[in-house]
Design a protein around this motif. Structure first.
Motif, PDB file in Angstrom:
ATOM      1  N   LEU A  17       0.831  -1.205   0.000  1.00 15.19           N
ATOM      2  CA  LEU A  17       0.000   0.000   0.000  1.00 15.19           C
ATOM      3  C   LEU A  17       0.866   1.255   0.000  1.00 15.19           C
ATOM      4  O   LEU A  17       0.595   2.205  -0.739  1.00 15.19           O
ATOM      5  CB  LEU A  17      -0.936   0.005   1.204  1.00 15.19           C
ATOM      6  CG  LEU A  17      -1.803   1.248   1.374  1.00 15.19           C
ATOM      7  CD1 LEU A  17      -2.715   1.439   0.169  1.00 15.19           C
ATOM      8  CD2 LEU A  17      -2.617   1.162   2.649  1.00 15.19           C
ATOM      9  N   LEU A  20       2.121   1.796  -3.394  1.00 17.89           N
ATOM     10  CA  LEU A  20       1.084   2.324  -4.280  1.00 17.89           C
ATOM     11  C   LEU A  20       0.838   3.815  -4.067  1.00 17.89           C
ATOM     12  O   LEU A  20       0.379   4.499  -4.981  1.00 17.89           O
ATOM     13  CB  LEU A  20      -0.224   1.546  -4.083  1.00 17.89           C
ATOM     14  CG  LEU A  20      -0.271   0.161  -4.702  1.00 17.89           C
ATOM     15  CD1 LEU A  20      -1.494  -0.592  -4.214  1.00 17.89           C
ATOM     16  CD2 LEU A  20      -0.271   0.251  -6.216  1.00 17.89           C
ATOM     17  N   SER A  30       2.091  -0.235 -10.558  1.00 18.63           N
ATOM     18  CA  SER A  30       0.958  -0.136  -9.633  1.00 18.63           C
ATOM     19  C   SER A  30      -0.007  -1.301  -9.818  1.00 18.63           C
ATOM     20  O   SER A  30      -0.541  -1.817  -8.838  1.00 18.63           O
ATOM     21  CB  SER A  30       0.242   1.207  -9.779  1.00 18.63           C
ATOM     22  OG  SER A  30      -0.358   1.332 -11.041  1.00 18.63           O
ATOM     23  N   TYR A  34      -0.767  -3.870  -6.890  1.00 20.31           N
ATOM     24  CA  TYR A  34      -2.155  -4.073  -6.480  1.00 20.31           C
ATOM     25  C   TYR A  34      -2.490  -5.560  -6.475  1.00 20.31           C
ATOM     26  O   TYR A  34      -3.093  -6.070  -5.526  1.00 20.31           O
ATOM     27  CB  TYR A  34      -3.096  -3.320  -7.422  1.00 20.31           C
ATOM     28  CG  TYR A  34      -4.544  -3.514  -7.098  1.00 20.31           C
ATOM     29  CD1 TYR A  34      -5.156  -2.786  -6.090  1.00 20.31           C
ATOM     30  CD2 TYR A  34      -5.324  -4.440  -7.794  1.00 20.31           C
ATOM     31  CE1 TYR A  34      -6.494  -2.965  -5.773  1.00 20.31           C
ATOM     32  CE2 TYR A  34      -6.662  -4.631  -7.487  1.00 20.31           C
ATOM     33  CZ  TYR A  34      -7.234  -3.887  -6.483  1.00 20.31           C
ATOM     34  OH  TYR A  34      -8.559  -4.079  -6.174  1.00 20.31           O
TER      35      TYR A  34
END
Length: 62
Positions: A17, A20, A30, A34
């Protein structure tokens, strides 16, 4: 390879996270991050569900 524990899965997801949130990450990076994060969370969710089932079994047998 040893099975990772619940806490490690959550830590991995947190690290992903943070990656990201980096504004310099590319779209391709990304998407890959994810996907990895979702797998970590899915694995952690499965571990949590297994633990809940085990607790229910213990309660039922008590």
């Amino acid at each position: 390879m040893a099975k990772e524990n619940f806490e490690k899965k959550l830590q991995n997801a947190k690290t992903i996270l943070e990656k990201l949130m980096n504004p310099e990450i590319t779209l391709q990076e990304s998407v890959k991050a994810y996907e990895q994060g979702m797998k970590e969370l899915s694995d952690a969710q499965k571990m949590l569900e297994e633990a809940q089932l085990k607790i229910q079994e213990i309660k039922a047998n008590s």
